[in-house]
Scaffold this active site. Structure first.
Site, mmCIF file in Angstrom:
data_model
loop_
_atom_site.group_PDB
_atom_site.id
_atom_site.type_symbol
_atom_site.label_atom_id
_atom_site.label_comp_id
_atom_site.label_asym_id
_atom_site.label_seq_id
_atom_site.Cartn_x
_atom_site.Cartn_y
_atom_site.Cartn_z
ATOM 1 N N GLU A 69 0.373 -13.796 12.030
ATOM 2 C CA GLU A 69 0.909 -12.651 12.767
ATOM 3 C C GLU A 69 0.916 -11.426 11.843
ATOM 4 O O GLU A 69 1.299 -11.525 10.675
ATOM 5 C CB GLU A 69 2.338 -12.943 13.235
ATOM 6 N N ARG A 86 1.773 -5.121 6.076
ATOM 7 C CA ARG A 86 1.051 -4.078 5.333
ATOM 8 C C ARG A 86 1.803 -2.776 5.453
ATOM 9 O O ARG A 86 2.084 -2.307 6.558
ATOM 10 C CB ARG A 86 -0.382 -3.898 5.830
ATOM 11 N N GLU A 100 -11.655 -4.652 -5.756
ATOM 12 C CA GLU A 100 -12.134 -3.293 -5.509
ATOM 13 C C GLU A 100 -11.339 -2.238 -6.290
ATOM 14 O O GLU A 100 -11.806 -1.099 -6.459
ATOM 15 C CB GLU A 100 -12.079 -2.962 -4.013
ATOM 16 N N TRP A 109 -10.862 -1.914 -9.306
ATOM 17 C CA TRP A 109 -11.512 -1.499 -10.557
ATOM 18 C C TRP A 109 -12.215 -0.153 -10.401
ATOM 19 O O TRP A 109 -12.522 0.517 -11.398
ATOM 20 C CB TRP A 109 -12.525 -2.551 -10.999
ATOM 21 N N ASP A 143 0.831 -1.203 0.000
ATOM 22 C CA ASP A 143 0.000 0.000 0.000
ATOM 23 C C ASP A 143 0.868 1.258 0.000
ATOM 24 O O ASP A 143 1.922 1.286 0.655
ATOM 25 C CB ASP A 143 -0.906 -0.013 1.237
ATOM 26 N N GLY A 144 0.411 2.277 -0.718
ATOM 27 C CA GLY A 144 1.047 3.588 -0.629
ATOM 28 C C GLY A 144 1.708 4.084 -1.902
ATOM 29 O O GLY A 144 2.322 5.167 -1.891
ATOM 30 N N ASN A 145 1.587 3.373 -3.007
ATOM 31 C CA ASN A 145 2.225 3.822 -4.250
ATOM 32 C C ASN A 145 1.717 5.186 -4.696
ATOM 33 O O ASN A 145 2.502 6.084 -5.029
ATOM 34 C CB ASN A 145 1.963 2.808 -5.374
ATOM 35 N N LEU A 163 -7.414 -5.342 6.638
ATOM 36 C CA LEU A 163 -7.073 -6.444 5.728
ATOM 37 C C LEU A 163 -7.516 -6.190 4.291
ATOM 38 O O LEU A 163 -7.011 -6.846 3.374
ATOM 39 C CB LEU A 163 -7.700 -7.749 6.231
ATOM 40 N N HIS A 178 3.123 3.652 -8.942
ATOM 41 C CA HIS A 178 2.980 2.215 -9.170
ATOM 42 C C HIS A 178 4.214 1.647 -9.876
ATOM 43 O O HIS A 178 4.648 0.525 -9.588
ATOM 44 C CB HIS A 178 1.725 1.939 -9.977
ATOM 45 N N LEU A 185 11.576 -20.353 -4.112
ATOM 46 C CA LEU A 185 10.505 -19.495 -3.604
ATOM 47 C C LEU A 185 9.283 -19.559 -4.513
ATOM 48 O O LEU A 185 9.401 -19.462 -5.734
ATOM 49 C CB LEU A 185 11.002 -18.053 -3.526
#
Length: 250
Positions: free
Chosen positions: A217, A198, A77, A79, A30-32, A205, A47, A141
């Site tokens: 956690e 986050r 969401e 969109w 989050d935060g771009n 969430l 982004h 990974l």
């Protein structure tokens, strides 16, 4: 982007920590947009900068011997955002994979996608499906890209499929278990996240992995995603290592 991806050897304070390192880490990136606006830039630029952070954090996860990394890339969401911003976000997987897929393959990273892929643009689906196929035999990974993902949609779809199998006598309602239900989720066959990170200062969430995060956690930071560093990632992992997970016990 000319960003070093994988080093020739693993290093750092969290290497070789065995079971104390989280096997599965999920991240809400989050935060771009806010990062870009603070600098007087377009949200699209934020982004694109966020992709650079993805590169660094995937490398850090590999170096930490994390087994699964799930990135909340585009939600159901999202969109609702302006079309230009949506188009930019959905072009990022293609740009990321075009540049870094050879390196991912050589470092044994396996790519998976979770979410409703059918409604994504063709260029996004094509790039992701190609990457999934090319890395399917890798054993390092597992990098999950959550694209057009929404947990409520996932749960509703899973219940519909499960009820169909119940009606077809492929399942027994009396014997139905949480493990059985989990097989209908996008994350079937995966372990639940041990740690959720986050960025961006929010503490919610946002419809992400609601079933899977039941005993995860949480670690929140005010740092915006483009500024999230390997050091911040290691800090989160180290914080996780200091916790005692009780799963409802003592």
């Amino acid at each position: 982007m000319n960003i070093p991806f994988f080093s020739n050897k693993t290093s750092g304070p969290l290497m070789d920590q065995g079971e104390s390192t989280p096997e599965h880490i999920a991240i809400i990136m989050d935060g771009n947009g806010r990062w870009a606006e603070k600098l007087g830039m377009s949200r699209a630029a934020g982004h694109k900068e966020g992709v650079s952070t993805v590169v660094k954090i995937v490398k850090a996860a590999v170096d930490c011997n994390v087994k699964v990394l799930t990135l909340y890339t585009f939600s159901t969401e999202n969109w609702k955002r302006p079309k230009k911003e949506v188009d930019t976000i959905l072009s990022m997987p293609k740009e990321f994979l075009q540049e870094y897929l050879p390196t991912l393959i050589s470092n044994h990273v396996r790519i998976q996608a979770i979410g409703d892929m059918e409604n994504l643009p063709f260029y996004t689906r094509e790039a992701v499906q190609y990457a999934v196929a090319r890395t399917s035999e890798n054993n390092g990974l597992q990098l999950n890209l959550a694209l057009n993902y929404g947990s409520r949609h996932e749960l509703l779809t899973a219940m519909k499929e499960m009820f169909k199998d119940l009606n077809d006598d492929k399942l027994s309602l009396r014997q139905l278990s949480e493990k059985d239900f989990s097989k209908y989720l996008y994350t079937a066959g995966m372990t639940d996240p041990d740690l959720l990170i986050r960025t961006g200062g929010e503490k919610r969430l946002s419809n992400f992995l609601l079933w899977q995060l039941a005993y995860t956690e949480f670690w929140f930071t005010d740092v915006l995603w483009p500024d999230f560093s390997e050091g911040e990632f290691l800090h989160a992992v180290e914080d996780y290592r200091q916790r005692k997970r009780r799963y409802g016990g003592l």
